[in-house]
Design an enzyme around this catalytic site. Sequence first.
Site, PDB file in Angstrom:
ATOM      1  N   THR A  85       0.761  -1.749  -0.288  1.00  0.00           N
ATOM      2  CA  THR A  85      -0.189   0.059  -0.311  1.00  0.00           C
ATOM      3  C   THR A  85       0.687   1.091   0.215  1.00  0.00           C
ATOM      4  O   THR A  85       1.799   0.721   0.885  1.00  0.00           O
ATOM      5  CB  THR A  85      -1.016  -0.226   1.020  1.00  0.00           C
ATOM      6  OG1 THR A  85      -1.857  -1.022   1.235  1.00  0.00           O
ATOM      7  CG2 THR A  85      -2.609   1.577   1.410  1.00  0.00           C
ATOM      8  N   LYS A 161      -6.736   1.693  -3.051  1.00  0.00           N
ATOM      9  CA  LYS A 161      -6.825   1.141  -1.927  1.00  0.00           C
ATOM     10  C   LYS A 161      -6.534   1.999  -1.377  1.00  0.00           C
ATOM     11  O   LYS A 161      -6.112   1.491   0.452  1.00  0.00           O
ATOM     12  CB  LYS A 161      -4.739   0.286  -2.188  1.00  0.00           C
ATOM     13  CG  LYS A 161      -4.836  -0.282  -0.867  1.00  0.00           C
ATOM     14  CD  LYS A 161      -5.270  -1.114  -0.602  1.00  0.00           C
ATOM     15  CE  LYS A 161      -5.140  -2.520   0.464  1.00  0.00           C
ATOM     16  NZ  LYS A 161      -4.015  -2.714   0.316  1.00  0.00           N
ATOM     17  N   LYS A 229       0.914   3.893   9.192  1.00  0.00           N
ATOM     18  CA  LYS A 229       0.564   4.335   8.154  1.00  0.00           C
ATOM     19  C   LYS A 229       0.249   4.854   7.132  1.00  0.00           C
ATOM     20  O   LYS A 229      -0.574   5.453   6.172  1.00  0.00           O
ATOM     21  CB  LYS A 229       1.910   3.310   7.660  1.00  0.00           C
ATOM     22  CG  LYS A 229       2.342   2.948   6.481  1.00  0.00           C
ATOM     23  CD  LYS A 229       2.801   1.765   6.051  1.00  0.00           C
ATOM     24  CE  LYS A 229       1.729   0.500   5.852  1.00  0.00           C
ATOM     25  NZ  LYS A 229       0.595   0.607   4.544  1.00  0.00           N
TER      26      LYS A 229
END
Length: 288
Positions: A85, A161, A229
């Site tokens: 990602t 995503k 993150k």
Amino acid sequence: MGFGMAQSLLAAGFAVTGADLSSDALARLEAGGGTAAARPAQAAAGAAVVVCVVVNADQTEAVLFGPGGVAEAMPEGAVFLSCATMDPARARALAARLEGMGRLYLDAPISGGAARAAKGELTILASGRPEAFAAAEGALNAMSAKLYRLGDEAGTGAAFKMINQLLAGVHIAAACEAITFAAKQGLDLAQVYEVITASAGNSWMFENRMPHVLAGDYTPLSAVEIFVKDLGIVQDMARTARYPVPLAAAALQLYLGASGAGMGRDDDSSLARLYAGMSGVTLPGAGK
């Protein structure tokens, strides 16, 4: 998830060579019929498809272009599947650099978790050149139950995503807020779970994560740090686009708080423990 994906490829009849920092993972790969390599470049030598399952863009770049990286070891025309990602801009930059070397890049972030990876049932959100899709088609089909072809440019898969991660992160935070609020009201949490999962307030994340809270088991299936993150990336993207994301911003603060309280490597349902600590609520398994 990477090990599960290797299992799926082996089950589909592919010859699989893997590199990993974990010697245990490499031993399990060999026990399952794969081949272990000491370095990523050794694993990529002669491979038609290189699948990279790491945490973020920096690690992906290191696998590609760092010492012992795979870019030069890959045959010309081979395809690199980038499953981490990351910010779409990073995906585009990595693709341009690799394609400038005569190799193909497929932006292919994944969703589904380790159990579905091992069954070849991931969702893959892929974008890239048609020739990259063609080169990787067999491997993609072996690893996925749903393969989305989202365009011809790297970065589009990454953007999809990030939309998913925005929703997932907010939904987990909302679920943890709700279950702990229910505990504050003195409600039977098992009954709350039963009622909510049969009602309009349910979400996939509530249904999937709240059993961890009911069991008092925060063994990491998806860690708090993942959303530190990912929601951080959402914030960066939104700031660049001058787009407000207040719900994602609030959720990020909760993940940061849980991480700062020492729960960063615990399951992301640990946000319920953060709420409990702030409100004097006792959750199942407290004191374990």
